[in-house]
Design an enzyme around this catalytic site. Structure first.
Site, PDB file in Angstrom:
ATOM      1  N   LEU A 128       6.865  25.520 -54.460  1.00 25.24           N
ATOM      2  CA  LEU A 128       6.393  26.388 -52.930  1.00 25.24           C
ATOM      3  C   LEU A 128       5.517  26.343 -53.000  1.00 25.24           C
ATOM      4  O   LEU A 128       5.010  27.455 -53.775  1.00 25.24           O
ATOM      5  CB  LEU A 128       6.972  25.570 -51.434  1.00 25.24           C
ATOM      6  CG  LEU A 128       6.518  25.803 -50.880  1.00 25.24           C
ATOM      7  CD1 LEU A 128       6.592  25.826 -49.140  1.00 25.24           C
ATOM      8  CD2 LEU A 128       5.490  27.432 -49.628  1.00 25.24           C
ATOM      9  N   HIS A 153       2.531  40.233 -33.217  1.00 23.76           N
ATOM     10  CA  HIS A 153       1.337  39.245 -34.210  1.00 23.76           C
ATOM     11  C   HIS A 153       2.928  40.218 -35.307  1.00 23.76           C
ATOM     12  O   HIS A 153       3.585  39.455 -36.255  1.00 23.76           O
ATOM     13  CB  HIS A 153       0.897  40.960 -34.275  1.00 23.76           C
ATOM     14  CG  HIS A 153      -0.230  40.135 -33.922  1.00 23.76           C
ATOM     15  ND1 HIS A 153      -0.596  38.362 -33.997  1.00 23.76           N
ATOM     16  CD2 HIS A 153      -1.785  40.275 -33.112  1.00 23.76           C
ATOM     17  CE1 HIS A 153      -1.480  38.477 -32.780  1.00 23.76           C
ATOM     18  NE2 HIS A 153      -2.317  39.507 -32.626  1.00 23.76           N
ATOM     19  N   ASP A 183       0.649  30.100 -33.251  1.00 20.35           N
ATOM     20  CA  ASP A 183       0.048  30.128 -32.351  1.00 20.35           C
ATOM     21  C   ASP A 183       1.093  30.934 -30.368  1.00 20.35           C
ATOM     22  O   ASP A 183       2.070  30.862 -30.414  1.00 20.35           O
ATOM     23  CB  ASP A 183      -0.785  29.360 -31.334  1.00 20.35           C
ATOM     24  CG  ASP A 183      -1.928  29.698 -30.255  1.00 20.35           C
ATOM     25  OD1 ASP A 183      -1.990  31.164 -29.934  1.00 20.35           O
ATOM     26  OD2 ASP A 183      -2.514  29.171 -29.282  1.00 20.35           O
TER      27      ASP A 183
HETATM   28  C1  FPP Z   1      -2.179  33.683 -32.550  1.00 19.42           C
HETATM   29  O1  FPP Z   1      -1.776  34.184 -31.311  1.00 19.42           O
HETATM   30  C2  FPP Z   1      -1.575  34.387 -34.038  1.00 19.42           C
HETATM   31  C3  FPP Z   1      -2.282  35.223 -34.422  1.00 19.42           C
HETATM   32  C4  FPP Z   1      -3.838  35.733 -34.671  1.00 19.42           C
HETATM   33  C5  FPP Z   1      -2.600  36.113 -36.004  1.00 19.42           C
HETATM   34  C6  FPP Z   1      -1.136  35.441 -36.831  1.00 19.42           C
HETATM   35  C7  FPP Z   1      -0.455  36.313 -37.465  1.00 19.42           C
HETATM   36  C8  FPP Z   1       0.660  36.105 -37.713  1.00 19.42           C
HETATM   37  C9  FPP Z   1       1.917  35.509 -37.406  1.00 19.42           C
HETATM   38  C10 FPP Z   1       1.513  37.857 -38.780  1.00 19.42           C
HETATM   39  C11 FPP Z   1       2.293  37.391 -40.064  1.00 19.42           C
HETATM   40  C12 FPP Z   1       1.871  36.322 -41.210  1.00 19.42           C
HETATM   41  C13 FPP Z   1       1.573  36.436 -41.559  1.00 19.42           C
HETATM   42  C14 FPP Z   1       0.430  34.961 -43.307  1.00 19.42           C
HETATM   43  C15 FPP Z   1       2.303  37.609 -42.708  1.00 19.42           C
HETATM   44  P1  FPP Z   1      -2.226  34.606 -30.263  1.00 19.42           P
HETATM   45  O2  FPP Z   1      -2.821  35.551 -30.066  1.00 19.42           O
HETATM   46  O3  FPP Z   1      -4.028  33.856 -30.512  1.00 19.42           O
HETATM   47  O4  FPP Z   1      -1.205  34.343 -28.962  1.00 19.42           O
HETATM   48  P2  FPP Z   1      -1.907  34.035 -27.992  1.00 19.42           P
HETATM   49  O5  FPP Z   1      -2.457  33.147 -27.854  1.00 19.42           O
HETATM   50  O6  FPP Z   1      -1.068  33.524 -27.291  1.00 19.42           O
HETATM   51  O7  FPP Z   1      -2.796  35.667 -27.511  1.00 19.42           O
END
Ligand code: FPP
Length: 239
Positions: free
Chosen positions: A127, A33, A16
């Site tokens: 893993l 992201h 997050d």
């Molecule tokens: C949450 O942060 C994150 C996501 C919804 C996306 C997670 C994806 C990645 C980390 C990309 C790479 C992953 C893989 C598995 C290749 P948010 O957008 O909710 O953050 P915020 O709460 O600050 O808005």
């Protein structure tokens, strides 16, 4: 057993803070992201180094479809790119990639990329990386109950035979042990529909760091924190 060495066998992470990380820098959320990919690599390296056997990452929730289309599209593209680009390193490290969640809602391109990485890494034994994609715990439990109801309807299972194990085995996570440690970055302290059944006895750790700033050192800190916890599973110590 890894439990004796105080190393969690299974770590699950709610990644997050990507959006906030980007906003703090005057960037688009999608850049947050993209910046979240390196911490995935770092977590994998650290998990392998510690001897963690299962790493589950909450990458896309069923609720995330409600985000702006441009952000959803960018995330889909990122997942496709990652599975192609990271495949050689995953294979080298002996990482097996698996998925939980309902993949049928993804485009054919994304589904193909996911199936391909699962196939390419199927013999990995170091893993297991479990990606939660189009995943939510309530949806998973609902689908599990439907499967069980079907078995009851066909006479394969009597209602009184249903036990906790029946439900565990009907979940997407059936092949793997429950998480020992759940980490959520960005300081938010909730599970947000992630592994609710499986989290029953998990230790929880909520570091303040935003996901793009999560490093191997942060992962080490989570492992150290876990080692300090006194896990009793509802029992009395030493009895
Ligand atoms: C949450 O942060 C994150 C996501 C919804 C996306 C997670 C994806 C990645 C980390 C990309 C790479 C992953 C893989 C598995 C290749 P948010 O957008 O909710 O953050 P915020 O709460 O600050 O808005």
């Amino acid at each position: 057993m890894s439990e004796q060495k105080r190393i969690p066998q299974h770590v699950a992470i709610i990644m997050d803070g990507n959006g906030r990380w980007a906003e703090l820098r005057g960037k688009e959320r999608c850049e947050g992201h993209a910046a979240g990919v390196e911490p995935v690599r770092a977590s994998l390296r650290a998990a392998v180094r510690h001897g963690v056997k299962f790493l589950t990452l909450y990458a896309f929730s069923t609720e995330n479809w409600g985000r702006p289309a441009a952000e959803v599209d960018a995330l889909m593209e990122l997942f496709c790119q990652c599975v192609v680009n990271e495949a050689p390193e995953l294979i080298r490290q002996g990482v097996r990639v698996c998925m939980i969640g309902e993949r049928s809602r993804f485009s054919e391109k994304v589904q193909k990329a996911l199936s391909e990485i699962e196939r390419q890494t199927a013999s990995g034994e170091t893993l297991t990386l479990i990606l939660a994609l189009n995943y939510s715990s309530r949806s998973e439990i609902t689908r599990a109950v439907q499967r069980i109801a079907h078995r009851v309807a066909t006479g394969e299972l009597a209602p009184e035979q249903i036990c906790e194990e029946t439900l565990s085995q009907a979940l997407d996570t059936a092949p793997w042990p429950d998480p020992d440690l759940i980490v959520r970055t960005s300081g938010e302290q909730r599970l947000s529909n992630f592994l609710l059944w499986q989290a029953s006895y998990a230790e929880l750790w909520f570091p303040e760091v935003l996901w793009p700033d999560f490093t191997e050192k942060e992962f080490d800190r989570a492992i150290e924190e876990y080692a300090r916890r006194d896990r009793r599973f509802g029992l009395v110590k030493g009895k």
